[in-house]
Design a protein around this motif. Sequence first.
Motif, PDB file in Angstrom:
ATOM      1  N   ALA A 145       0.812  -1.212   0.000  1.00 12.73           N
ATOM      2  CA  ALA A 145       0.000   0.000   0.000  1.00 12.73           C
ATOM      3  C   ALA A 145       0.847   1.265   0.000  1.00 12.73           C
ATOM      4  N   ILE A 146       2.058   1.188   0.521  1.00 11.68           N
ATOM      5  CA  ILE A 146       2.929   2.357   0.592  1.00 11.68           C
ATOM      6  C   ILE A 146       3.599   2.565  -0.774  1.00 11.68           C
ATOM      7  N   SER A 147       3.695   3.815  -1.195  1.00 14.29           N
ATOM      8  CA  SER A 147       4.288   4.104  -2.504  1.00 14.29           C
ATOM      9  C   SER A 147       5.673   4.730  -2.344  1.00 14.29           C
ATOM     10  N   GLY A 195      18.159   7.134  14.702  1.00 17.53           N
ATOM     11  CA  GLY A 195      18.444   7.374  16.116  1.00 17.53           C
ATOM     12  C   GLY A 195      18.494   8.850  16.456  1.00 17.53           C
ATOM     13  N   LYS A 196      19.059   9.665  15.558  1.00 15.33           N
ATOM     14  CA  LYS A 196      19.107  11.109  15.793  1.00 15.33           C
ATOM     15  C   LYS A 196      17.710  11.709  15.808  1.00 15.33           C
ATOM     16  N   CYS A 197      16.785  11.029  15.138  1.00 15.21           N
ATOM     17  CA  CYS A 197      15.398  11.501  15.096  1.00 15.21           C
ATOM     18  C   CYS A 197      14.525  10.821  16.153  1.00 15.21           C
ATOM     19  N   GLY A 198      15.129   9.961  16.970  1.00 16.69           N
ATOM     20  CA  GLY A 198      14.366   9.278  18.013  1.00 16.69           C
ATOM     21  C   GLY A 198      13.442   8.203  17.482  1.00 16.69           C
ATOM     22  N   VAL A 199      13.824   7.584  16.366  1.00 15.46           N
ATOM     23  CA  VAL A 199      12.987   6.583  15.720  1.00 15.46           C
ATOM     24  C   VAL A 199      13.794   5.298  15.549  1.00 15.46           C
ATOM     25  N   SER A 200      13.123   4.169  15.699  1.00 13.74           N
ATOM     26  CA  SER A 200      13.741   2.882  15.434  1.00 13.74           C
ATOM     27  C   SER A 200      13.059   2.276  14.215  1.00 13.74           C
ATOM     28  N   LEU A 201      13.690   2.407  13.058  1.00 14.72           N
ATOM     29  CA  LEU A 201      13.118   1.837  11.835  1.00 14.72           C
ATOM     30  C   LEU A 201      13.367   0.329  11.810  1.00 14.72           C
ATOM     31  N   PRO A 202      12.453  -0.437  11.201  1.00 15.18           N
ATOM     32  CA  PRO A 202      12.644  -1.878  11.113  1.00 15.18           C
ATOM     33  C   PRO A 202      13.601  -2.290   9.988  1.00 15.18           C
ATOM     34  N   TYR A 203      14.255  -1.327   9.377  1.00 14.26           N
ATOM     35  CA  TYR A 203      15.246  -1.557   8.326  1.00 14.26           C
ATOM     36  C   TYR A 203      16.194  -0.372   8.350  1.00 14.26           C
ATOM     37  N   PRO A 204      17.422  -0.568   7.901  1.00 12.64           N
ATOM     38  CA  PRO A 204      18.370   0.553   7.906  1.00 12.64           C
ATOM     39  C   PRO A 204      18.150   1.469   6.705  1.00 12.64           C
ATOM     40  N   VAL A 260      13.035  -8.068   5.762  1.00 14.00           N
ATOM     41  CA  VAL A 260      12.345  -7.191   6.719  1.00 14.00           C
ATOM     42  C   VAL A 260      11.010  -7.848   7.062  1.00 14.00           C
ATOM     43  N   LYS A 261      10.751  -7.974   8.352  1.00 15.38           N
ATOM     44  CA  LYS A 261       9.526  -8.634   8.819  1.00 15.38           C
ATOM     45  C   LYS A 261       8.704  -7.689   9.682  1.00 15.38           C
ATOM     46  N   LEU A 262       7.464  -8.063   9.905  1.00 13.68           N
ATOM     47  CA  LEU A 262       6.536  -7.270  10.704  1.00 13.68           C
ATOM     48  C   LEU A 262       7.065  -7.044  12.113  1.00 13.68           C
ATOM     49  N   SER A 263       7.804  -7.983  12.638  1.00 10.76           N
ATOM     50  CA  SER A 263       8.289  -7.864  14.011  1.00 10.76           C
ATOM     51  C   SER A 263       9.242  -6.691  14.181  1.00 10.76           C
ATOM     52  N   GLY A 264       9.708  -6.141  13.067  1.00  4.53           N
ATOM     53  CA  GLY A 264      10.635  -5.013  13.161  1.00  4.53           C
ATOM     54  C   GLY A 264      12.081  -5.429  13.060  1.00  4.53           C
ATOM     55  N   THR A 265      12.337  -6.741  13.018  1.00  4.84           N
ATOM     56  CA  THR A 265      13.720  -7.190  12.907  1.00  4.84           C
ATOM     57  C   THR A 265      14.125  -7.221  11.448  1.00  4.84           C
ATOM     58  N   HIS A 266      15.405  -7.127  11.214  1.00  6.22           N
ATOM     59  CA  HIS A 266      15.909  -7.214   9.868  1.00  6.22           C
ATOM     60  C   HIS A 266      17.228  -7.959   9.857  1.00  6.22           C
ATOM     61  N   VAL A 267      17.539  -8.498   8.708  1.00  3.90           N
ATOM     62  CA  VAL A 267      18.785  -9.235   8.537  1.00  3.90           C
ATOM     63  C   VAL A 267      19.534  -8.576   7.398  1.00  3.90           C
ATOM     64  N   SER A 268      20.803  -8.303   7.600  1.00  6.00           N
ATOM     65  CA  SER A 268      21.612  -7.674   6.554  1.00  6.00           C
ATOM     66  C   SER A 268      21.790  -8.632   5.392  1.00  6.00           C
ATOM     67  N   SER A 269      22.074  -8.041   4.247  1.00  3.90           N
ATOM     68  CA  SER A 269      22.287  -8.864   3.055  1.00  3.90           C
ATOM     69  C   SER A 269      23.664  -9.494   3.059  1.00  3.90           C
ATOM     70  N   ASN A 300       8.149   5.773   9.331  1.00  2.00           N
ATOM     71  CA  ASN A 300       8.031   4.703  10.321  1.00  2.00           C
ATOM     72  C   ASN A 300       6.569   4.411  10.647  1.00  2.00           C
ATOM     73  N   GLY A 301       5.769   5.432  10.737  1.00  4.52           N
ATOM     74  CA  GLY A 301       4.354   5.250  11.071  1.00  4.52           C
ATOM     75  C   GLY A 301       3.524   4.656   9.946  1.00  4.52           C
ATOM     76  N   MET A 302       3.947   4.873   8.709  1.00  2.57           N
ATOM     77  CA  MET A 302       3.173   4.398   7.564  1.00  2.57           C
ATOM     78  C   MET A 302       3.313   2.901   7.325  1.00  2.57           C
ATOM     79  N   ALA A 303       4.480   2.356   7.556  1.00  2.00           N
ATOM     80  CA  ALA A 303       4.755   0.962   7.209  1.00  2.00           C
ATOM     81  C   ALA A 303       4.426   0.060   8.399  1.00  2.00           C
ATOM     82  N   GLN A 304       3.206  -0.473   8.423  1.00  3.23           N
ATOM     83  CA  GLN A 304       2.744  -1.254   9.563  1.00  3.23           C
ATOM     84  C   GLN A 304       2.544  -2.732   9.262  1.00  3.23           C
TER      85      GLN A 304
END
Length: 123
Positions: free
Chosen positions: A24-26, A95-104, A114-123, A59-63
């Motif tokens: 849904a996110i563009s 981090g400077k913005c006080g946000v924890s994104l589920p991907y870098p 990238v999964k719903l749980s917010g965890t991610h694995v590097s390539s 961060n708020g849009m991608a749920q």
Amino acid sequence: MVSALRFFTCLVLAVCIVASVDAAISCDTVVSSLGPCYFYLRQGGIVPPSCCGGVRNLNGMAQTTPDRQQACKCVQSFTKYVPGFNQNIASGLPGKCGVSLPYPISNSMNCDNVKLSGTHVSS
């Protein structure tokens, strides 16, 4: 200034073309959110408040998992069109913005991990 605006317009169009349409996110929304971060991602310095607002908005849009994966892919595309993109600066931006994104904020992330749980694995 005019050339920067033209470049940014081309960037938006390029990212929109590259993105898939499963979520849904563009990419247009992602680029609009991260647009105020453009110069910071190249040069560092003081993070513009509008940049942090965009990171929080993103961060708020991608749920959902598909939305997070799509947002990650859009961020990845965005970074590839930022000349002089600085990975070290970008990795610290949430981090400077006080946000924890589920991907870098990265151009090398495997967004399929990238999964719903917010965890991610590097390539």
